[in-house]
Write a protein that holds these residues in place. Structure first.
Motif, mmCIF file in Angstrom:
data_model
loop_
_atom_site.group_PDB
_atom_site.id
_atom_site.type_symbol
_atom_site.label_atom_id
_atom_site.label_comp_id
_atom_site.label_asym_id
_atom_site.label_seq_id
_atom_site.Cartn_x
_atom_site.Cartn_y
_atom_site.Cartn_z
ATOM 1 N N CYS A 190 -13.514 28.266 13.027
ATOM 2 C CA CYS A 190 -13.175 29.562 12.450
ATOM 3 C C CYS A 190 -13.302 30.638 13.513
ATOM 4 N N GLY A 191 -12.731 31.798 13.240
ATOM 5 C CA GLY A 191 -12.781 32.909 14.198
ATOM 6 C C GLY A 191 -11.376 33.245 14.640
ATOM 7 N N SER A 209 -11.624 34.045 25.715
ATOM 8 C CA SER A 209 -12.430 33.188 24.847
ATOM 9 C C SER A 209 -13.451 34.030 24.095
HETATM 10 C C1 LIG Z 1 -13.810 36.258 20.374
HETATM 11 S S1 LIG Z 1 -14.579 36.357 18.813
HETATM 12 C C2 LIG Z 1 -13.545 37.463 17.894
HETATM 13 C C3 LIG Z 1 -13.350 38.751 18.544
HETATM 14 C C4 LIG Z 1 -12.465 39.687 17.818
HETATM 15 N N1 LIG Z 1 -11.874 40.563 18.782
HETATM 16 C C5 LIG Z 1 -13.241 40.505 16.823
HETATM 17 O O1 LIG Z 1 -13.437 41.670 17.029
HETATM 18 O O2 LIG Z 1 -13.637 39.953 15.787
HETATM 19 C C6 LIG Z 1 -14.115 34.821 18.192
HETATM 20 C C7 LIG Z 1 -14.726 34.371 16.896
HETATM 21 O O3 LIG Z 1 -14.382 32.995 16.785
HETATM 22 C C8 LIG Z 1 -15.527 32.171 16.626
HETATM 23 N N2 LIG Z 1 -15.375 31.047 17.530
HETATM 24 C C9 LIG Z 1 -15.269 29.758 17.134
HETATM 25 N N3 LIG Z 1 -15.090 28.962 18.185
HETATM 26 C C10 LIG Z 1 -15.113 29.744 19.272
HETATM 27 C C11 LIG Z 1 -14.971 29.489 20.670
HETATM 28 N N4 LIG Z 1 -14.789 28.264 21.136
HETATM 29 N N5 LIG Z 1 -15.078 30.515 21.503
HETATM 30 C C12 LIG Z 1 -15.252 31.798 21.035
HETATM 31 N N6 LIG Z 1 -15.367 32.094 19.733
HETATM 32 C C13 LIG Z 1 -15.297 31.087 18.860
HETATM 33 C C14 LIG Z 1 -16.739 33.004 16.951
HETATM 34 O O4 LIG Z 1 -17.744 32.686 16.034
HETATM 35 C C15 LIG Z 1 -16.221 34.443 16.793
HETATM 36 O O5 LIG Z 1 -16.512 34.936 15.511
#
Ligand SMILES: C[S@@+](CC[C@H](N)C(=O)[O-])C[C@H]1O[C@@H](n2cnc3c(N)ncnc32)[C@H](O)[C@@H]1O
Length: 251
Positions: free
Chosen positions: A238-239, A72
């Protein structure tokens, strides 16, 4: 909404994109590590470990050399003797260190840490982090309490963009075999990107792409390394996260 996503008072949503990277190489005290394997740690115990870190497994892929988990909050890679945990948001990876050392001994047969690397860029919002991740000094104090010969470094200006690293030095002394070449050649390339083009970044939204597969194709990520098995995830709203593993053990 992610557990670590924060609603600011002005209504803006904030998520700390800076990732904390913990990499540990294990060994057995006698150097005979034939049957030892970190992948013997049961899934249930990994899940409990990740609860401490404040993240969870959302997907899994593997090849002969590596188990690759999409989390996550980023990724976890486990090979025979190497554990790599990369987490963003307000996760607390250093709190899983002690329990991990016990699991490595109990289930995998590893009694020693051969090397360790903990690194991260400076946070965008350090005040939102949780102890011991609020400040590099706190992180170093915890690591020093577990490892007697660790060394802490900072690359870059400490009041601007910089990169913190803690590692067990000096490496030749730890290996006790300074004249021998390393048995497992290994390279890591880490690219940290900020201030990306919002138009291109819109690919990683549910508005523009129905699912992760579509985002991976539109972004061209599937072409970076031909024939890699891609395990991807598109968050709501998003993400995006992905792990790619190849047959020869790269990930
Ligand atoms: C785990 S991070 C991305 C990591 C990736 N490895 C990177 O280097 O960019 C996930 C992205 O999705 C968005 N996001 C949206 N909903 C989310 C959720 N339920 N849990 C984790 N991230 C979430 C966050 O804002 C974040 O920018």
């Amino acid at each position: 909404m992610a557990a670590t996503e924060v609603n600011m008072s002005d209504g803006e949503q904030f998520f700390e994109g800076v990732e904390k990277l913990l990499e540990i190489w294990f060994t057995t005290g006698d150097g005979n590590a034939k049957t030892a394997d970190l992948r013997k740690i049961p899934r249930h115990n990994l899940e409990s470990l990740l609860k401490i870190v404040r993240c969870e497994i959302i997907s899994f892929a593997k090849n002969d050399q590596i188990d690759a988990y999409v989390l996550s909050e980023s990724s976890l890679f486990i090979s025979k003797r190497r554990f790599i945990l990369k987490t963003c948001g307000t996760t607390i990876p250093l709190l899983c260190l002690e329990p991990l050392l016990h699991l490595a001994e109990q289930f995998a047969g590893f009694t020693e840490v051969e090397d360790l690397f903990y690194s991260r860029k400076n946070y965008r919002r350090p005040e939102l982090q949780v102890t011991p991740h609020k400040h590099f000094d706190q992180e170093v104090a915890l690591l020093d309490s577990l490892f007697p010969d660790g060394a802490a470094y900072c690359l870059g200006a400490i009041n601007r963009d910089c990169w913190f690293l803690y590692t067990l030095n000096p490496v030749p002394q730890r290996n006790r075999r300074p004249a021998l070449p390393p048995l497992e050649p290994d390279q890591t390339l880490e690219i940290l990107m900020t201030d990306l083009d919002p138009e291109i970044m819109s690919i990683f939204t549910r508005e523009e792409c129905l699912n992760a597969t579509e985002a991976t194709k539109k972004a061209g990520i599937d072409k970076i390394i031909p024939n890699m098995v891609i395990d991807d995830f598109l968050f709501e709203p998003c993400g995006y996260s992905m792990n790619g593993v190849t047959k020869n053990g790269h990930y």
